[in-house]
Design a protein around this motif. Structure first.
Motif, PDB file in Angstrom:
ATOM      1  N   ASN A  89       6.076  14.418 -34.086  1.00  0.00           N
ATOM      2  CA  ASN A  89       7.122  15.143 -34.808  1.00  0.00           C
ATOM      3  C   ASN A  89       7.537  16.396 -34.042  1.00  0.00           C
ATOM      4  O   ASN A  89       8.721  16.738 -33.972  1.00  0.00           O
ATOM      5  CB  ASN A  89       6.621  15.532 -36.196  1.00  0.00           C
TER       6      ASN A  89
ATOM      7  N   GLN B 187      10.965   6.526 -34.092  1.00  0.00           N
ATOM      8  CA  GLN B 187      11.281   7.812 -33.465  1.00  0.00           C
ATOM      9  C   GLN B 187      11.117   7.745 -31.946  1.00  0.00           C
ATOM     10  O   GLN B 187      11.909   8.322 -31.194  1.00  0.00           O
ATOM     11  CB  GLN B 187      10.399   8.919 -34.049  1.00  0.00           C
TER      12      GLN B 187
ATOM     13  N   VAL C  47       9.821  15.281 -31.142  1.00  0.00           N
ATOM     14  CA  VAL C  47      11.150  14.861 -31.602  1.00  0.00           C
ATOM     15  C   VAL C  47      12.000  16.063 -32.012  1.00  0.00           C
ATOM     16  O   VAL C  47      13.203  16.116 -31.737  1.00  0.00           O
ATOM     17  CB  VAL C  47      11.014  13.860 -32.771  1.00  0.00           C
TER      18      VAL C  47
END
Length: 351
Positions: free
Chosen positions: A152, A254, A155
């Motif tokens: 995360n 992702q 990204v």
């Protein structure tokens, strides 16, 4: 009693090497050894190493084989129970090892520890800090939680940590989860997304390291970097498609979107800088991705990007229409950034 090794892989990094070595040697909890691993440098690295001869172990490799090989070579040469890799231009804060050792004593079964880090410029000024809140309290994460948190951060470009500020059990690095050369420029990210399969993780959110951005760093050379990242994320898509990993389907999507992002950026930059070879490589990588994930890239491109791809031919040497289109887009982006900068300046100056 744990032994800690700080290893500094170097290749023509004389500009900031004194600072990195100083940071390694000036820990409040002294490292049990500091190693400088020279990957065939031709600058003043050798002379700098000799000036610290009694304080560190210096190893010179006759042939430059790349930073991942240098990392793995450094790990093999280290003798500590735990290894901290410090890049030639990055820093550890003086209390780094002290807090890592405290965390290890509290969580003796953990094999991978990290602290957050600041981003600094070539003068050492802080450009950006890590995600808040900050605390010196070590926090336990399952391997899966850690992998998801790290991804995360990649990204969103808000990393929980970077390479400086990571300490890992040497035996794990040698026998269970090595740095992979085939992962390319993101071999560190690749490792951090896999290591949680072999150990849970403890992290400290207080920045105790600094990651340096400067014009001579690889991460500072954006044009060259895009091609590498496009290739590397295609490799990640292939890896996560063919292997059971810690990431679930949402996470893997992702990763796939990162591949789309950098392949698309590669085409954009190839047209902007008139690099036909990059144009051909962008089409080749798109074909690779389409074989693994039919229509995925097409479905996830914004409208402006679909138009750009539609105007461009991999065989054409000029692609004049597409190049003009990209030049206009780039001018619009720069204008928006300029307006944002002006508004930000006016807002902050009126506080």
């Amino acid at each position: 009693m744990y032994r800690f090794s700080i290893v500094i892989p170097a290749h023509n990094g004389a500009q900031f090497l004194h600072l990195a070595i100083g940071a390694a040697l000036q820990q409040t909890r002294l490292a049990d050894e500091v190693l400088l691993i020279d990957d065939a440098s031709t600058d003043a690295t050798v002379e700098i190493a000799k000036s610290y001869e009694s304080k560190l172990k210096y190893h010179f490799h006759q042939e430059a084989t790349g930073f991942v090989d240098a990392w793995n070579r450094a790990i093999e040469l280290a003798s500590g129970d735990f290894v901290t890799i410090l890049h030639q231009d990055d820093l550890l804060h003086p209390e780094y090892l002290e807090h890592i050792e405290k965390a290890l004593r509290r969580f003796p079964s953990i094999k991978h520890f990290y602290s957050a880090c600041n981003y600094i410029d070539e003068h050492g000024a802080i450009i950006k800090g890590p995600p808040e809140p900050y605390s010196l309290e070590p926090v336990f994460y399952s391997g899966k939680e850690y992998a998801r948190n790290y991804l995360n951060g990649v990204v969103t470009n808000n990393h929980i940590h970077r390479c400086p500020g990571v300490t890992t059990q040497r035996n794990l690095l040698l026998a269970e989860c090595t740095y992979r050369k085939e992962a390319g420029h993101i071999a560190d990210d690749d490792f951090f997304l896999r290591v949680g399969a072999f150990t849970d993780v403890v992290g400290i959110s207080q920045p105790l390291a600094s990651f340096r951005h400067h014009g001579h760093s690889v991460t500072g050379q954006r044009g060259l970097l895009t091609l590498e990242l496009a290739r590397d994320y295609v490799f990640q898509v292939l890896f996560h498609k063919g292997n059971k990993t810690l990431l679930d389907d949402e996470d893997i999507t992702q990763v796939q979107l990162q591949a789309v992002k950098f392949i698309n950026l590669l085409l954009f930059q190839s047209l902007l800088y008139k690099q036909q070879e990059w144009t051909q490589k962008a089409f080749g990588l798109r074909d690779e991705l389409d074989k693994m994930l039919p229509s995925f890239m097409e479905k996830n491109l914004p409208l402006w990007a679909r138009k750009m791809w539609g105007m461009t031919s991999a065989k054409s040497k000029k692609n004049r229409t597409a190049a003009f289109y990209v030049a206009v887009l780039n001018a619009i982006i720069k204008s928006r950034d300029y307006v944002k900068a002006l508004l930000k300046h006016e807002f902050t100056s009126n506080k």
